[in-house]
Design a protein around this motif. Structure first.
Motif, PDB file in Angstrom:
ATOM      1  N   THR A  51       2.420   3.609  10.877  1.00  0.00           N
ATOM      2  CA  THR A  51       1.197   3.619  10.166  1.00  0.00           C
ATOM      3  C   THR A  51       1.190   4.103   8.770  1.00  0.00           C
ATOM      4  O   THR A  51       0.247   4.258   8.051  1.00  0.00           O
ATOM      5  CB  THR A  51       0.078   4.630  10.953  1.00  0.00           C
ATOM      6  N   MET A  52       2.490   4.586   8.520  1.00  0.00           N
ATOM      7  CA  MET A  52       2.938   4.900   7.042  1.00  0.00           C
ATOM      8  C   MET A  52       2.905   3.771   6.145  1.00  0.00           C
ATOM      9  O   MET A  52       3.175   2.702   6.769  1.00  0.00           O
ATOM     10  CB  MET A  52       3.750   5.934   6.849  1.00  0.00           C
ATOM     11  N   PRO A  53       2.917   4.021   4.882  1.00  0.00           N
ATOM     12  CA  PRO A  53       3.211   2.631   4.218  1.00  0.00           C
ATOM     13  C   PRO A  53       4.507   2.218   3.908  1.00  0.00           C
ATOM     14  O   PRO A  53       5.290   2.914   4.408  1.00  0.00           O
ATOM     15  CB  PRO A  53       2.901   3.405   2.390  1.00  0.00           C
ATOM     16  N   GLU A  54       4.763   0.967   3.740  1.00  0.00           N
ATOM     17  CA  GLU A  54       6.058   0.123   4.316  1.00  0.00           C
ATOM     18  C   GLU A  54       6.941   0.946   3.433  1.00  0.00           C
ATOM     19  O   GLU A  54       8.326   0.839   3.983  1.00  0.00           O
ATOM     20  CB  GLU A  54       5.880  -1.297   3.965  1.00  0.00           C
ATOM     21  N   TRP A  55       7.005   1.432   2.176  1.00  0.00           N
ATOM     22  CA  TRP A  55       8.177   1.749   1.220  1.00  0.00           C
ATOM     23  C   TRP A  55       8.620   2.970   1.854  1.00  0.00           C
ATOM     24  O   TRP A  55       9.819   3.437   1.493  1.00  0.00           O
ATOM     25  CB  TRP A  55       7.515   2.038  -0.121  1.00  0.00           C
TER      26      TRP A  55
END
Length: 267
Positions: free
Chosen positions: A206-210
């Motif tokens: 659920t976190m940003p891909e980076w």
């Protein structure tokens, strides 16, 4: 004379000389007594993880979908956050010892650095075990229902103990590096921050891909995934081996670094 100044090592003249193990036991008792007397730090270490767990469960849990009851998901992360709080106190107490002159008194009694640092680490383990017990107790009261077997609970205990030892020894090393208790206290910020970019409170996906790479490969995530999987009876994959590798590596580096730093500070 106070415990802070001089440990009690009195013995009959005919008794055998004190051994490093005896010194370590005395230092453990001293550090536990000091922890018990530092009421502010003790209450913070015991109550803050519980308050954070209640905060996440009742204020944020309803908005976070983890596929299970949020209290069930979040408890492993809170346990590691709890261990971090308890261990960060070790950095402060080690720095206090290094700056108030008590180390010179210990050295005059032929007490080695290993015994002194082991006392601080053992006190950290005791603080953390009490805090973790309280977190589990409150978690059960608010709906935490694990499905772990007796062997799973033993594995959870071993994983948490190994993590506590590793982070306590690294805290001791930080305490030897810091020049003031205030500077050592800054370590608590790092310890408090590290569980957030992990799977402690929300799934990594659920976190940003980076941030996925860091979140999946930092030391906190495999420990949390191991504890969570064992408690809930879900597959753990390679997480236990990764958790052990991280903890053993950190522990080995921290012990060596602590020995070198202690000799440098007391040379």
């Amino acid at each position: 004379m106070s415990d802070l100044a001089l440990p009690r090592l009195a013995a009959p003249a005919a008794a055998r000389p004190a051994t490093p193990l005896t010194h370590a036991v005395v230092m453990v008792g001293r550090c536990v007594r000091l922890s018990r007397r530092n009421i502010d730090a003790l209450l913070t270490g015991l109550m803050l993880p519980i308050m954070l767990m209640l905060l996440f469960v009742y204020l944020f849990g309803g908005a976070i979908d983890t596929g299970t009851a949020y209290v069930t998901y979040v408890v492993p992360g809170v346990l590691l956050l709890c261990a971090g709080f308890g261990a960060s106190t070790t950095a402060i107490t080690v720095t206090t010892d290094m700056t108030n002159g008590v180390i010179d008194r210990f050295r005059s009694l032929d007490i080695g650095g290993a015994a002194i640092l082991a006392g601080h680490v053992a006190a950290s383990v005791v603080r953390n075990l009490v805090s973790i017990s309280l977190v589990f107790g409150v978690a059960f009261l608010i709906g935490f229902r694990p499905s772990a077997t007796a062997l799973d609970w033993l594995a959870v205990a071993g994983t948490l103990l190994l993590f506590i030892l590793a982070i306590s020894w690294i805290s001791a090393a930080v305490g030897l590096l810091a020049r003031s208790p205030e500077a050592a206290g800054g370590f608590s910020f790092f310890v408090m921050f590290l569980p957030y970019p992990s799977s402690a409170f929300v799934p990594v996906d659920t976190m940003p891909e980076w941030i996925h790479g860091f979140a999946r490969n930092q030391p906190i995530t495999p420990v949390i995934e191991t504890v969570r999987g064992l408690l809930l009876g879900t597959p753990v994959g390679a997480s236990p081996w990764r958790a052990v590798a991280w903890c053993v590596g950190i522990l080995a580096i921290a012990i060596v670094a602590s020995g070198l730093l202690f000799r440098r500070r007391t040379a």
